[in-house]
Design a protein around this motif. Structure first.
Motif, PDB file in Angstrom:
ATOM      1  N   GLY A   1       0.829  -1.207   0.000  1.00 19.89           N
ATOM      2  CA  GLY A   1       0.000   0.000   0.000  1.00 19.89           C
ATOM      3  C   GLY A   1       0.861   1.253   0.000  1.00 19.89           C
ATOM      4  N   PRO A   2       0.248   2.407  -0.291  1.00 12.70           N
ATOM      5  CA  PRO A   2       1.018   3.652  -0.420  1.00 12.70           C
ATOM      6  C   PRO A   2       1.660   4.124   0.880  1.00 12.70           C
ATOM      7  N   CYS A   3       1.072   3.758   2.038  1.00 10.74           N
ATOM      8  CA  CYS A   3       1.650   4.233   3.308  1.00 10.74           C
ATOM      9  C   CYS A   3       3.022   3.612   3.570  1.00 10.74           C
ATOM     10  N   MET A   4       3.358   2.549   2.828  1.00  8.28           N
ATOM     11  CA  MET A   4       4.692   1.956   2.962  1.00  8.28           C
ATOM     12  C   MET A   4       5.649   2.514   1.909  1.00  8.28           C
ATOM     13  N   VAL A   5       5.109   3.236   0.914  1.00  4.31           N
ATOM     14  CA  VAL A   5       5.961   3.744  -0.166  1.00  4.31           C
ATOM     15  C   VAL A   5       6.481   5.132   0.161  1.00  4.31           C
ATOM     16  N   SER A   6       5.556   6.001   0.520  1.00  2.00           N
ATOM     17  CA  SER A   6       5.913   7.411   0.628  1.00  2.00           C
ATOM     18  C   SER A   6       6.863   7.660   1.788  1.00  2.00           C
ATOM     19  N   SER A   7       7.765   8.613   1.586  1.00  2.00           N
ATOM     20  CA  SER A   7       8.692   8.968   2.673  1.00  2.00           C
ATOM     21  C   SER A   7       7.921   9.591   3.840  1.00  2.00           C
ATOM     22  N   GLU A   8       6.672  10.027   3.598  1.00  2.00           N
ATOM     23  CA  GLU A   8       5.846  10.588   4.680  1.00  2.00           C
ATOM     24  C   GLU A   8       4.781   9.602   5.143  1.00  2.00           C
TER      25      GLU A   8
ATOM     26  N   CYS B   1       3.283   3.863   7.599  1.00  2.00           N
ATOM     27  CA  CYS B   1       3.845   2.504   7.636  1.00  2.00           C
ATOM     28  C   CYS B   1       5.350   2.532   7.408  1.00  2.00           C
ATOM     29  N   ALA B   2       5.789   3.379   6.451  1.00  2.00           N
ATOM     30  CA  ALA B   2       7.230   3.492   6.198  1.00  2.00           C
ATOM     31  C   ALA B   2       7.935   4.040   7.438  1.00  2.00           C
ATOM     32  N   ALA B   3       7.309   5.018   8.120  1.00  2.00           N
ATOM     33  CA  ALA B   3       7.924   5.613   9.323  1.00  2.00           C
ATOM     34  C   ALA B   3       8.011   4.576  10.444  1.00  2.00           C
ATOM     35  N   TYR B   4       6.929   3.807  10.641  1.00  2.00           N
ATOM     36  CA  TYR B   4       6.962   2.757  11.671  1.00  2.00           C
ATOM     37  C   TYR B   4       7.991   1.691  11.324  1.00  2.00           C
TER      38      TYR B   4
END
Ligand code: SF4
Length: 360
Positions: A342-349, A352-355
């Motif tokens: 999903g996109p929450c793992m892609v974007s630097s913001e 999911c990517a932050a976690y």
């Protein structure tokens, strides 16, 4: 470094945390709207500094993450239109659509170029007069003035083979929509700093007035965020919600009037689809009728099938603040920054990517 080092002072940070913990007696659930704040909070371990009755939730303030699946599918269909070159910010490349992604489309032969500013697209258009260059305009009020200036520059220099696919969004209507849903009970809201640098702090006044929620507009350094939590906790304790700005080096109550004028001159409000929130009236921007020749929806409309959301992905719920990334069964197992679902793992913001990067 001016405006950075003084906002990373550990001694001051410790004093602020002590003060917040001393004055806080009531439950305080706060949401940081902006993805940039989510990343800063995770990177500096700010959530862990407070007792369990002070909760920080992430909100829908990541432009890439909130781009609806349908819009993404349209962008992917656009790049497959013969005679087009699509320009985009890099973050969009890996976001999975229903069947493909921009990255996959490029591997399959589509001409997609990563740019660092909308203005770069004009140079590409000048160098490719037989192609139509379409800039995928994704962003909030922070990005929009630059896109408006690019359209005006294209008009002034008579670049006719350039247009934008507008996925631009404005933030106050979506906050209203989120609060109207009533799924999360918020006591405080950390309002976006960069968006407020453009629109000012006044547009948030409806939040304390109508919803009785404390507000703080802040920047992205650790002390900015601690200061905003301190202000929110004090408002919550006193039962006196209002809008306070702790980012006075970047935000004025009236915002940047020149940037607002530019935006209003080129764009008009329209409904926009937000991932997880559906269609929100007047939360999008499209070129006004006099600039319709720069509107890809008019110049090369594309039709796509009904979007298919990735199975098991909780991005929609995470963007509404009702789930956190570790609640998703795919988090860090099937879904990683290398293979995002999903996109929450892609974007630097993305939350999911932050976690994934700072919170595991
Ligand atoms: Fe979606 Fe991946 Fe986040 Fe789960 S971990 S919500 S699949 S982006």
């Amino acid at each position: 470094m001016k405006f950075v080092d003084e906002y990373r002072d550990t001694g001051l940070g410790r004093k602020l945390v002590e003060r917040i913990n001393r004055i806080s007696t009531k439950p305080a659930t706060m949401m940081e709207f902006c993805g940039g704040h989510t990343v800063a909070i995770m990177r500096h371990g700010i959530r862990q500094l407070f007792p369990s009755h002070i909760k920080l939730l992430s909100g829908p303030g990541c432009p890439v993450c909130v781009t609806a699946h349908h819009d993404l599918d349209q962008a992917i269909a656009l790049v497959q239109t013969p005679g087009t070159i699509v320009t985009t910010f890099g973050d969009m490349m890996k976001v999975p659509g229903s069947e493909s992604s921009l990255q996959q489309a490029r591997a399959d032969g589509a001409d997609i170029r990563i740019v660092y500013s909308p203005h770069d697209s004009l140079e590409i258009a000048r160098n490719n007069p037989r192609k139509l260059v379409v800039f995928l305009a994704v962003g909030f009020e922070t990005t929009t003035p630059g896109v408006a200036a690019t359209i005006l520059e294209a008009e002034r220099t008579k670049i006719e083979n350039f247009c934008i696919k507008s996925l631009l969004k404005v933030c106050p209507p979506v906050i209203r929509a989120l609060l109207n849903l009533g799924e999360v009970k918020l006591d405080g809201l950390i309002c976006p700093g960069h968006v407020s640098a453009v629109i000012g702090s006044r547009p948030w006044e409806f939040i304390p007035e109508k919803y009785h929620i404390a507000c703080a507009v802040t920047g992205f350094e650790p002390l900015d965020i601690l200061l905003s939590i301190d202000r929110l906790v004090e408002q919550i304790e006193k039962g006196e919600p209002k809008v306070e700005t702790t980012y006075t080096r970047g935000v004025r109550p009236e915002g940047n009037l020149r940037a607002q004028k530019l935006m209003e001159h080129v764009f008009e409000p329209c409904p926009a689809q937000w991932r997880g929130l559906g269609t929100v009236p007047a939360s999008g921007l499209k070129p006004r009728a006099e600039y319709s020749s720069f509107d890809a929806d008019i110049r090369i409309p594309v039709k796509v099938k009904a979007a298919v959301e990735p199975k098991g992905c909780l991005c929609g719920e995470i963007l509404r603040g009702i789930k956190t990334p570790p609640d998703c069964g795919l988090f860090s197992i099937r879904c990683t920054p290398e293979n995002p679902v999903g996109p929450c793992m892609v974007s630097s913001e993305g939350a999911c990517a932050a976690y994934y990067q700072y919170g595991r």
